[in-house]
Design a protein around this motif. Structure first.
Motif, PDB file in Angstrom:
ATOM      1  N   GLY A 181       0.798  -1.237   0.000  1.00  0.00           N
ATOM      2  CA  GLY A 181       0.000   0.000   0.000  1.00  0.00           C
ATOM      3  C   GLY A 181       0.823   1.276   0.000  1.00  0.00           C
ATOM      4  O   GLY A 181       0.333   2.319   0.445  1.00  0.00           O
ATOM      5  N   GLU A 183       3.012   4.132  -2.103  1.00  0.00           N
ATOM      6  CA  GLU A 183       3.288   4.666  -3.441  1.00  0.00           C
ATOM      7  C   GLU A 183       4.750   5.102  -3.503  1.00  0.00           C
ATOM      8  O   GLU A 183       5.076   6.286  -3.383  1.00  0.00           O
ATOM      9  CB  GLU A 183       2.347   5.847  -3.713  1.00  0.00           C
ATOM     10  CG  GLU A 183       2.258   6.187  -5.176  1.00  0.00           C
ATOM     11  CD  GLU A 183       1.065   7.073  -5.507  1.00  0.00           C
ATOM     12  OE1 GLU A 183       0.096   7.115  -4.703  1.00  0.00           O
ATOM     13  OE2 GLU A 183       1.106   7.728  -6.541  1.00  0.00           O
ATOM     14  N   HIS A 316      -0.620   5.768  -9.515  1.00  0.00           N
ATOM     15  CA  HIS A 316      -1.445   5.287  -8.403  1.00  0.00           C
ATOM     16  C   HIS A 316      -1.814   3.816  -8.628  1.00  0.00           C
ATOM     17  O   HIS A 316      -1.764   2.992  -7.711  1.00  0.00           O
ATOM     18  CB  HIS A 316      -2.701   6.164  -8.284  1.00  0.00           C
ATOM     19  CG  HIS A 316      -3.472   5.888  -7.041  1.00  0.00           C
ATOM     20  ND1 HIS A 316      -3.109   6.389  -5.810  1.00  0.00           N
ATOM     21  CD2 HIS A 316      -4.578   5.127  -6.834  1.00  0.00           C
ATOM     22  CE1 HIS A 316      -3.963   5.961  -4.912  1.00  0.00           C
ATOM     23  NE2 HIS A 316      -4.863   5.193  -5.503  1.00  0.00           N
ATOM     24  N   ARG A 317      -2.172   3.475  -9.877  1.00  0.00           N
ATOM     25  CA  ARG A 317      -2.566   2.097 -10.216  1.00  0.00           C
ATOM     26  C   ARG A 317      -1.406   1.130  -9.977  1.00  0.00           C
ATOM     27  O   ARG A 317      -1.598   0.031  -9.464  1.00  0.00           O
ATOM     28  CB  ARG A 317      -2.959   2.012 -11.693  1.00  0.00           C
ATOM     29  CG  ARG A 317      -4.312   2.551 -12.041  1.00  0.00           C
ATOM     30  CD  ARG A 317      -5.415   1.499 -11.902  1.00  0.00           C
ATOM     31  NE  ARG A 317      -5.323   0.432 -12.912  1.00  0.00           N
ATOM     32  CZ  ARG A 317      -5.673   0.572 -14.176  1.00  0.00           C
ATOM     33  NH1 ARG A 317      -6.111   1.730 -14.617  1.00  0.00           N
ATOM     34  NH2 ARG A 317      -5.604  -0.455 -14.993  1.00  0.00           N
ATOM     35  N   PHE A 319       1.095   1.303  -7.870  1.00  0.00           N
ATOM     36  CA  PHE A 319       1.443   1.044  -6.470  1.00  0.00           C
ATOM     37  C   PHE A 319       0.255   0.592  -5.609  1.00  0.00           C
ATOM     38  O   PHE A 319       0.457  -0.054  -4.593  1.00  0.00           O
ATOM     39  CB  PHE A 319       2.093   2.292  -5.846  1.00  0.00           C
ATOM     40  CG  PHE A 319       3.452   2.585  -6.437  1.00  0.00           C
ATOM     41  CD1 PHE A 319       4.525   1.747  -6.184  1.00  0.00           C
ATOM     42  CD2 PHE A 319       3.651   3.679  -7.256  1.00  0.00           C
ATOM     43  CE1 PHE A 319       5.781   1.999  -6.728  1.00  0.00           C
ATOM     44  CE2 PHE A 319       4.897   3.949  -7.814  1.00  0.00           C
ATOM     45  CZ  PHE A 319       5.970   3.099  -7.540  1.00  0.00           C
ATOM     46  N   HIS A 320      -0.968   0.960  -6.008  1.00  0.00           N
ATOM     47  CA  HIS A 320      -2.121   0.602  -5.171  1.00  0.00           C
ATOM     48  C   HIS A 320      -3.072  -0.393  -5.841  1.00  0.00           C
ATOM     49  O   HIS A 320      -3.988  -0.888  -5.202  1.00  0.00           O
ATOM     50  CB  HIS A 320      -2.923   1.860  -4.802  1.00  0.00           C
ATOM     51  CG  HIS A 320      -2.152   2.803  -3.924  1.00  0.00           C
ATOM     52  ND1 HIS A 320      -1.870   2.529  -2.608  1.00  0.00           N
ATOM     53  CD2 HIS A 320      -1.584   4.000  -4.182  1.00  0.00           C
ATOM     54  CE1 HIS A 320      -1.164   3.526  -2.097  1.00  0.00           C
ATOM     55  NE2 HIS A 320      -0.974   4.430  -3.033  1.00  0.00           N
ATOM     56  N   SER A 322      -4.597  -3.742  -8.053  1.00  0.00           N
ATOM     57  CA  SER A 322      -4.447  -5.184  -7.908  1.00  0.00           C
ATOM     58  C   SER A 322      -4.744  -5.875  -9.237  1.00  0.00           C
ATOM     59  O   SER A 322      -5.432  -5.325 -10.101  1.00  0.00           O
ATOM     60  CB  SER A 322      -5.346  -5.705  -6.791  1.00  0.00           C
ATOM     61  OG  SER A 322      -6.685  -5.494  -7.147  1.00  0.00           O
ATOM     62  N   ALA A 327      -1.559  -7.643  -5.213  1.00  0.00           N
ATOM     63  CA  ALA A 327      -1.055  -6.292  -5.522  1.00  0.00           C
ATOM     64  C   ALA A 327      -0.284  -6.338  -6.836  1.00  0.00           C
ATOM     65  O   ALA A 327       0.400  -7.325  -7.131  1.00  0.00           O
ATOM     66  CB  ALA A 327      -0.144  -5.824  -4.400  1.00  0.00           C
TER      67      ALA A 327
END
Ligand SMILES: Cc1cc2nc3c(=O)[nH]c(=O)nc-3n(C[C@H](O)[C@H](O)[C@H](O)COP(=O)(O)OP(=O)(O)OC[C@H]3O[C@@H](n4cnc5c(N)ncnc54)[C@H](O)[C@@H]3O)c2cc1C
Length: 390
Positions: A181, A183, A316-317, A319-320, A322, A327
């Protein structure tokens, strides 16, 4: 024409080299000249294939052929790099670039510019020991750009924190560790005689990042005692800011970090510092002073800005997000281990030769192959018979 360059890091020094070698009277001001700027010092294939002098020189550097990638819930994987990564101490890199600028004919001044004022078509640059005038100004003052009227200004949405330690030691590979979770990532870069161990990321205070890094170092037996701490800020523009970032104005251009030109996913900035300096010099050499700024903006856009803007949408996609209920960073590590096709994509990402625009298309094109390879590598011989057993 006389050009004053504020800042003698990679962007300022390279702009000076280009302008001076074309015969422009050029003066560079840097308050420190060559210094150990907080930085990993990693230079990708993209950078040294475009600017071969970054590889072909006598300056000490480490040439690294392997990266170990690690993420939660996955075993680490070693990624052999098709094209090695170069790692410099920033003192050495800055020294080399400033020497090149000086040899090209630029004047290098060790001084902090405390004011840059424009009256009519002239600039007056003030330092503690006096002032000079110039016809054009290039802001290359880095992420902590002190000039409100020149270049970009950063806030929490458009920057990330980067900090770390210089630790005594040696290694022959790079480590990259993703965290749940978060970034950003942790890196261990071997340099000549020491390691640069650091963390960069968005959305967390420096104290928390430092605690995360120290916990990683303790877990991995990297000594903190006696290591030199460093911290800095790194531009990390969000999507709207890529359109509005101030890269030029009347009689000035901003290059490198001072313009926010950093990869918002990896934090790579040295290549963009050098590349933007090159484009700024080209725009200035082939246009009138009045038109040079707009020409520079167009060159940036066509060259790499559109790609970095796209990267800011992906960040963002990456690092966060799935994928297949895991992940994305974990899947990245697993796929790298299990799929040669996916490994090729990762190698190109590390070399800097795979643009972000086009990445999704390439991944989708390869996904079926990757899944077949993964299934095979997981040893599901009851699904796909081994050769000779069918
Ligand atoms: C922790 C960390 C790790 C990083 N790791 C990597 C990496 O591995 N690879 C990579 O590609 N990028 C990395 N980066 C990014 C990279 O360091 C920057 O993008 C790069 O240094 C930008 O170059 P620049 O010339 O624009 O600015 P800078 O290198 O910041 O240079 C700015 C110069 O301006 C001078 N200056 C500032 N104000 C004044 C003034 N008023 N008067 C005179 N001089 C002034 C400063 O002394 C400085 O020398 C990292 C950044 C951080 C913070």
């Amino acid at each position: 024409m006389k050009v004053a360059i504020l800042g003698g890091g990679p962007s300022g020094a390279f702009a000076a080299e280009k302008l001076a070698s074309a015969g422009v009277e050029t003066v560079v001001f840097d308050e420190k000249l060559a210094w150990e700027k907080p930085c990993g010092g990693g230079i990708t294939f993209k950078a040294y294939s475009e600017y071969p002098f970054l590889f072909e020189n006598d300056t000490p550097k480490k040439i690294v052929h392997d990266t170990v990638l690690a993420a939660p819930n996955s075993r680490p994987v070693t990624l052999a790099l098709d094209h090695p990564l170069l790692i410099y101490s920033r003192y050495d890199l800055n020294r080399m670039l400033l020497d090149r600028a000086e040899r090209a004919g630029a004047k290098i001044e060790k001084a902090r510019v405390i004011a840059a004022e424009r009256a009519g078509s002239q600039w007056t640059l003030r330092t503690r020991s006096g002032s000079i005038t110039a016809d054009y100004c290039i802001a290359a003052t880095g992420a902590r750009n002190p000039f409100r009227d020149l270049g970009a200004q950063f806030n929490r949405e458009t920057s990330m924190t980067a900090l770390g330690y210089f630790v005594r030691g040696d290694r022959d590979h790079i480590d990259v560790q993703f965290l749940p979770g978060f970034e950003g990532y942790i890196w261990v870069f071997p340099r000549n005689g020491h390691l640069s161990v650091g963390i960069c990321g968005k959305g967390k205070p420096a104290t928390e990042l430092r605690a995360m890094l120290e916990s990683y170092m303790r877990r991995n037996g990297i000594p903190i005692e006696g290591a030199d701490y460093y911290g800095h800020m790194l531009p990390c523009l969000d999507t709207p800011s890529w359109k509005s970032t101030r890269v030029e104005g009347e009689g000035w251009m901003a290059v490198g970090d001072a313009a926010g030109l950093v990869d918002p996913i990896t934090g790579e900035g040295i290549y963009y510092a050098i590349r933007s300096a090159d484009l700024a010099a080209r725009a200035l050499l082939s246009n009138t002073v009045d038109l040079a700024g707009a020409a520079y903006r167009r060159l940036l856009r066509r060259d790499f800005m559109a790609d970095l803007e796209f990267a800011s949408r992906l960040s963002h996609r990456v690092f966060h997000g799935s994928f297949l209920r895991g992940a994305i960073t974990t899947r990245m590590v697993q796929f790298t281990r299990l799929s040669p096709k996916f490994r090729e994509v990762m190698q190109d990402l590390f070399a800097g030769t795979q643009p972000y625009i086009g990445l999704k298309h390439r991944l989708l094109k390869n996904i079926n192959w990757s899944i077949v390879e993964i299934v095979c590598n997981l040893g599901m011989s009851w699904v796909i018979p081994r050769r000779g057993q069918a």
